[in-house]
Design a protein around this motif. Structure first.
Motif, mmCIF file in Angstrom:
data_model
loop_
_atom_site.group_PDB
_atom_site.id
_atom_site.type_symbol
_atom_site.label_atom_id
_atom_site.label_comp_id
_atom_site.label_asym_id
_atom_site.label_seq_id
_atom_site.Cartn_x
_atom_site.Cartn_y
_atom_site.Cartn_z
ATOM 1 N N MET A 1 47.815 48.098 25.502
ATOM 2 C CA MET A 1 47.108 47.519 26.641
ATOM 3 C C MET A 1 45.627 47.452 26.306
ATOM 4 S SD MET A 1 47.357 46.147 29.548
ATOM 5 C CE MET A 1 46.719 45.904 31.194
ATOM 6 N N GLU A 2 45.072 46.239 26.317
ATOM 7 C CA GLU A 2 43.657 46.060 25.989
ATOM 8 C C GLU A 2 42.858 45.494 27.157
ATOM 9 O OE1 GLU A 2 43.728 45.262 21.188
ATOM 10 O OE2 GLU A 2 44.198 43.552 22.492
ATOM 11 N N ASP A 3 43.505 45.284 28.310
ATOM 12 C CA ASP A 3 42.796 44.806 29.506
ATOM 13 C C ASP A 3 42.205 45.982 30.279
ATOM 14 O OD1 ASP A 3 43.652 42.296 28.853
ATOM 15 O OD2 ASP A 3 44.970 42.037 30.579
ATOM 16 N N GLU A 4 41.072 45.742 30.911
ATOM 17 C CA GLU A 4 40.472 46.674 31.868
ATOM 18 C C GLU A 4 39.959 45.872 33.055
ATOM 19 O OE1 GLU A 4 40.311 49.920 31.646
ATOM 20 O OE2 GLU A 4 40.644 50.389 29.536
ATOM 21 N N HIS A 5 39.801 46.534 34.183
ATOM 22 C CA HIS A 5 39.230 45.846 35.329
ATOM 23 C C HIS A 5 38.604 46.830 36.301
ATOM 24 C CE1 HIS A 5 43.222 46.970 36.868
ATOM 25 N NE2 HIS A 5 42.745 46.792 38.091
ATOM 26 N N ILE A 6 37.824 46.293 37.214
ATOM 27 C CA ILE A 6 37.163 47.103 38.229
ATOM 28 C C ILE A 6 37.107 46.293 39.504
ATOM 29 C CG2 ILE A 6 34.885 46.285 37.477
ATOM 30 C CD1 ILE A 6 33.747 48.979 38.381
ATOM 31 N N ARG A 7 37.276 46.937 40.651
ATOM 32 C CA ARG A 7 37.124 46.240 41.928
ATOM 33 C C ARG A 7 36.506 47.189 42.946
ATOM 34 N NH1 ARG A 7 41.387 46.824 45.684
ATOM 35 N NH2 ARG A 7 43.120 48.091 44.944
ATOM 36 N N ILE A 8 35.457 46.729 43.586
ATOM 37 C CA ILE A 8 34.733 47.504 44.584
ATOM 38 C C ILE A 8 34.505 46.597 45.783
ATOM 39 C CG2 ILE A 8 32.633 48.787 45.102
ATOM 40 C CD1 ILE A 8 32.355 49.339 42.105
ATOM 41 N N ASP A 9 35.193 46.865 46.879
ATOM 42 C CA ASP A 9 35.109 46.013 48.056
ATOM 43 C C ASP A 9 33.851 46.261 48.888
ATOM 44 O OD1 ASP A 9 37.477 44.874 47.349
ATOM 45 O OD2 ASP A 9 38.682 45.822 48.905
ATOM 46 N N ASP A 10 33.248 47.425 48.739
ATOM 47 C CA ASP A 10 32.027 47.746 49.487
ATOM 48 C C ASP A 10 31.007 48.292 48.496
ATOM 49 O OD1 ASP A 10 30.025 48.683 51.142
ATOM 50 O OD2 ASP A 10 31.397 49.470 52.652
ATOM 51 N N LEU A 11 30.233 47.384 47.915
ATOM 52 C CA LEU A 11 29.290 47.770 46.865
ATOM 53 C C LEU A 11 28.176 48.662 47.406
ATOM 54 C CD1 LEU A 11 28.423 47.443 43.907
ATOM 55 C CD2 LEU A 11 27.162 45.386 44.593
ATOM 56 N N SER A 12 27.697 48.376 48.609
ATOM 57 C CA SER A 12 26.608 49.172 49.177
ATOM 58 C C SER A 12 27.004 50.635 49.336
ATOM 59 C CB SER A 12 26.190 48.587 50.527
ATOM 60 O OG SER A 12 25.649 47.297 50.377
ATOM 61 N N SER A 13 28.189 50.876 49.886
ATOM 62 C CA SER A 13 28.649 52.260 50.043
ATOM 63 C C SER A 13 28.864 52.916 48.689
ATOM 64 C CB SER A 13 29.939 52.292 50.858
ATOM 65 O OG SER A 13 29.720 51.854 52.177
ATOM 66 N N HIS A 14 29.370 52.147 47.730
ATOM 67 C CA HIS A 14 29.645 52.700 46.411
ATOM 68 C C HIS A 14 28.357 53.119 45.700
ATOM 69 C CE1 HIS A 14 32.123 53.177 42.758
ATOM 70 N NE2 HIS A 14 31.032 52.793 42.127
#
Length: 395
Positions: free
Chosen positions: A97-110
């Motif tokens: 597996m060579e895929d990676e990903h990121i998801r952040i629905d609330d960037l301000s809180s993060h």
């Protein structure tokens, strides 16, 4: 700071619904037409003083019959996306597996109270590695530092032309800093690289930056709109750039080796550092102002797009969301369909929905019609019926 992200597995980080009201000024929307591919947004600068880099389709700039421009503009301005996302990843037929990903629905809180962004704010990225998983894993691990901390990403509560220009400059710098960091980190092989596609949402603004062949596709009233351009060596513009920088395209591969013409890492093809290289990390940008017609965004690595067109993926995702309105299950449905179509690569998909609507989206069933039953009568029964009717008439 290490981001909360999905790492090569179906599980996902929690999604947050955000409902805030952004302010925007001096933003213009312009039609962009493409004949051979699904509609795609690109950048055009009218003048140094009119550099609102936002584009939209014909529906955004043409008032509907019987509706005034003022009423239409008011409805557009009042729209605020309510963001929900889901993701799914699968190794596919590959050994690694060579895929990676990121998801952040609330960037301000993060990011915390030290950062100020237009609301709602969200950040997504997919990274498709090659030559080993090191480069993609390194970028995913350090992506928040590269994209927000080291470059001093612009902070404001409003989306205007100044913010747009500063955000684009910051993202470009982030891609180049990440590229150089891969060369300096001894844990990453010089022959390892990764494509990168990021999507940022600030209020109604959707900004996509891409280097490589991952793809972002917007669904607008069921129509697929490409928000990125695949960087393949065989595409005329990329091939011309490659050849002008001393490279060549052999059987669709850059210098006979790499199937993409833009990527982070791959320093065995870029050395010596500082010299012109046909393989670059420079991203291309596409922006759009979201309206209530924009339903969702699909972000996927090329394992999806090798076997599906943008429109096929949008149509499948739309049917899936109408059944359950669950972006996580929708992302899984896209991956499963790509596997059914015999993709040869790893698979990673993020689906971002722009509406909080959770009603049943299934098509209404056609109204039931009563069926008429037919029966036959014997000659004797017909005679009796005739006599009965004649008797009733005489009375």
């Amino acid at each position: 700071m290490v981001a909360e992200a999905d790492l090569m597995r179906p599980q996902s980080t929690p999604a947050f619904d955000v409902q805030c009201f952004p302010n925007g000024t001096n933003i213009c929307e312009i039609e962009d037409a493409v004949s051979t591919r699904p509609p795609s947004f690109d950048r055009v600068r009218a003048s140094p003083l009119a550099s609102a880099l936002l584009f939209s389709s014909q529906e955004d700039i043409k008032a509907a019959d019987g509706i005034s421009n003022a009423a239409r503009d008011s409805a557009v301005i009042q729209f605020v996306p309510s963001i929900r996302s889901g993701s799914f990843a699968n190794i596919g037929p590959r050994r690694y597996m060579e895929d990676e990903h990121i998801r952040i629905d609330d960037l301000s809180s993060h990011m915390g109270s030290l950062y100020t962004f237009p609301e709602p704010s969200a950040f997504y990225g997919v990274f498709d590695g090659h030559g080993g998983p090191e480069a993609a894993a390194y970028i995913q691990k350090n992506v928040m530092r590269f994209f927000f901390e080291d470059v001093s990403f612009p902070q404001t509560s409003e989306v205007d032309n100044v913010f747009l220009q500063e955000a684009e400059n910051s993202l470009r710098k982030s891609f180049l800093l990440a590229d150089v960091a891969l060369a300096d980190d001894c844990s990453v092989s010089n022959s390892s690289g990764t494509t990168a596609l990021t999507a940022l949402i600030f209020g109604r603004l959707l900004m996509v930056a891409n280097a490589g062949d991952c793809r972002a596709v917007l669904c607008r009233k069921g129509e697929a709109i490409d928000m990125s351009q695949d960087h393949r060596p065989i595409y005329p513009l990329e091939q011309r750039r490659v050849e002008e920088l001393g490279g060549h395209v052999d059987d669709g591969y850059l210098n006979g080796v790499l199937s993409v013409s833009r990527a982070l890492g791959d320093w065995d093809m870029k050395l010596p550092r500082g010299s012109p290289s046909p393989l670059i990390a420079e991203p291309e940008f596409h922006q759009v102002l979201l309206t209530e017609d924009d339903e969702f965004l699909i972000i996927g690595c090329d394992g999806i797009w090798d076997v599906m067109t943008s429109q096929q993926a949008v149509s499948l995702a739309r049917r899936s969301l109408r059944r359950h309105y669950d972006p996580e299950r929708c992302a899984r449905d896209l991956v499963m369909e790509a596997l059914r179509l015999n993709t040869c690569d790893n698979l990673t998909v993020i689906v971002v929905c722009f509406s909080s609507n959770t009603i049943d989206h299934r098509e209404p069933s056609p109204p039931c019609q009563r069926k008429l039953r037919c029966c036959s009568l014997s000659a004797e029964a017909l005679c009796s019926l005739r006599n009965l009717l004649e008797g009733s008439a005489s009375n």
